[in-house]
Design an enzyme around this catalytic site. Structure first.
Site, PDB file in Angstrom:
ATOM      1  N   VAL A 122      12.623  17.311   4.506  1.00  0.00           N
ATOM      2  CA  VAL A 122      11.161  17.306   4.470  1.00  0.00           C
ATOM      3  C   VAL A 122      10.535  17.061   5.837  1.00  0.00           C
ATOM      4  O   VAL A 122       9.319  17.235   6.001  1.00  0.00           O
ATOM      5  CB  VAL A 122      10.616  16.266   3.460  1.00  0.00           C
ATOM      6  CG1 VAL A 122      11.073  16.594   2.047  1.00  0.00           C
ATOM      7  CG2 VAL A 122      11.002  14.847   3.852  1.00  0.00           C
TER       8      VAL A 122
ATOM      9  N   TYR B  45       7.248   0.719   6.382  1.00  0.00           N
ATOM     10  CA  TYR B  45       7.132   1.248   5.024  1.00  0.00           C
ATOM     11  C   TYR B  45       5.717   1.067   4.496  1.00  0.00           C
ATOM     12  O   TYR B  45       5.115   2.010   3.950  1.00  0.00           O
ATOM     13  CB  TYR B  45       8.138   0.551   4.110  1.00  0.00           C
ATOM     14  CG  TYR B  45       8.252   1.178   2.741  1.00  0.00           C
ATOM     15  CD1 TYR B  45       8.957   2.371   2.564  1.00  0.00           C
ATOM     16  CD2 TYR B  45       7.653   0.604   1.622  1.00  0.00           C
ATOM     17  CE1 TYR B  45       9.054   2.966   1.312  1.00  0.00           C
ATOM     18  CE2 TYR B  45       7.752   1.188   0.372  1.00  0.00           C
ATOM     19  CZ  TYR B  45       8.452   2.372   0.225  1.00  0.00           C
ATOM     20  OH  TYR B  45       8.538   2.952  -1.015  1.00  0.00           O
TER      21      TYR B  45
ATOM     22  N   ALA C  49       2.926   0.688   6.180  1.00  0.00           N
ATOM     23  CA  ALA C  49       1.977   1.501   6.937  1.00  0.00           C
ATOM     24  C   ALA C  49       2.043   2.964   6.526  1.00  0.00           C
ATOM     25  O   ALA C  49       1.003   3.621   6.361  1.00  0.00           O
ATOM     26  CB  ALA C  49       2.242   1.356   8.432  1.00  0.00           C
TER      27      ALA C  49
ATOM     28  N   LYS D 174       3.098   4.243   3.668  1.00  0.00           N
ATOM     29  CA  LYS D 174       2.616   4.434   2.301  1.00  0.00           C
ATOM     30  C   LYS D 174       1.090   4.287   2.226  1.00  0.00           C
ATOM     31  O   LYS D 174       0.427   4.990   1.449  1.00  0.00           O
ATOM     32  CB  LYS D 174       3.308   3.457   1.352  1.00  0.00           C
ATOM     33  CG  LYS D 174       4.786   3.765   1.130  1.00  0.00           C
ATOM     34  CD  LYS D 174       4.992   5.181   0.594  1.00  0.00           C
ATOM     35  CE  LYS D 174       6.440   5.456   0.236  1.00  0.00           C
ATOM     36  NZ  LYS D 174       6.633   6.819  -0.315  1.00  0.00           N
TER      37      LYS D 174
ATOM     38  N   SER E 168      16.795  14.233  -6.509  1.00  0.00           N
ATOM     39  CA  SER E 168      18.163  14.162  -7.009  1.00  0.00           C
ATOM     40  C   SER E 168      18.627  12.748  -7.355  1.00  0.00           C
ATOM     41  O   SER E 168      19.736  12.565  -7.859  1.00  0.00           O
ATOM     42  CB  SER E 168      19.127  14.781  -5.988  1.00  0.00           C
ATOM     43  OG  SER E 168      19.078  14.077  -4.760  1.00  0.00           O
TER      44      SER E 168
END
Length: 246
Positions: A60, A151, A153, A155, A14
């Site tokens: 999620v 972040y 780690a 990814k 969105s």
């Protein structure tokens, strides 16, 4: 209309890059479910192709919520052909100061969320003749950024999860790849470019001297979901304009 007749689920769809991908998929003929915690101004996106788009709320990090998302998509549009696992969060903090709650939030959303979406989508994707999963990673998966341990780690883990999933799911007709954008003029990248002092430092690391457009990353997401990528599996596609890092 490279995605005509296909149904795509886009998490984090969105706003930011997820929204840009949703717009491109609609313009390429797909039916698109934008799944996110909040709709924001998603009506503008859905109006691009009346009847071919929908917003479905999702968390999620919740197995039940993700399962309900896939079931509703299949009920509404007849199946699922493409999953774009894009939902993600970033929490700044050096290792010795990063709150455990922030670490857990990033792991739950950025990594566990990808796993839950993948697992929930498999029964539907198996029925598709051209099933695709596109996991959104980041250039920071392979580059050190001070204050971004969580972040980076998560990814990096997404990229390895992508490779393993590709080997496991390929024989079942599901191709799994990862899209790793660099600094974009959207979302987190937009915050960086808005700070003149910080941007002056990062700009020199870009061979093209500019941030990428969200539409440019979305074009790569179309490739990974479309017929041209029929022999691409387990790949991490970087879209970063030639990003140097020190």
């Amino acid at each position: 209309m490279r995605l005509a007749g296909k149904t795509a689920v886009i998490t984090g769809g969105s706003r930011g890059l997820g929204r840009a991908i949703a717009e491109r998929y609609l313009l390429e003929g797909a039916r698109v479910v934008c799944a996110a915690r909040s709709p924001y101004d998603i009506k503008e996106v859905l109006d691009l192709a009346p009847g071919r788009g929908a917003y479905v709320p999702v968390d999620v990090t919740s197995d039940d919520s993700v399962a309900a998302l896939m079931a509703e998509t299949a009920e509404r549009f007849g199946g699922v052909d493409i999953l774009v696992a894009n939902a993600g969060v970033s929490r700044d903090g050096r290792v010795d100061r990063l709150p455990v709650a922030d670490w857990q939030d990033m792991v739950a959303t950025n990594l566990t969320g990808v796993f839950l979406c993948t697992r929930a989508a498999i029964p539907y994707l198996e029925r598709s003749p051209a099933a695709r999963i596109v996991n959104v990673s980041s250039s920071m998966a392979t580059r050190v950024a001070i204050g971004a341990a969580g972040y980076c780690a998560t990814k990096a883990a997404v990229e390895m999860f992508t490779r393993v999933s590709a080997i496991e799911l390929g024989p079942r007709g599901i191709l799994v790849n990862s899209l790793a954008p660099g600094i974009l003029d959207e979302g987190m990248g937009q915050q960086l470019t808005a700070n003149d002092k910080i941007w002056a430092r990062y700009k020199t690391r870009l061979a093209l001297g500019r941030p990428g457009g969200a539409d440019e990353a979305a074009d790569a997401a179309v490739f990974l979901a479309g017929p041209e990528s029929s022999y691409v599996n387990g790949h991490v596609l970087e879209v970063n304009g030639g990003l140097l890092w020190s």
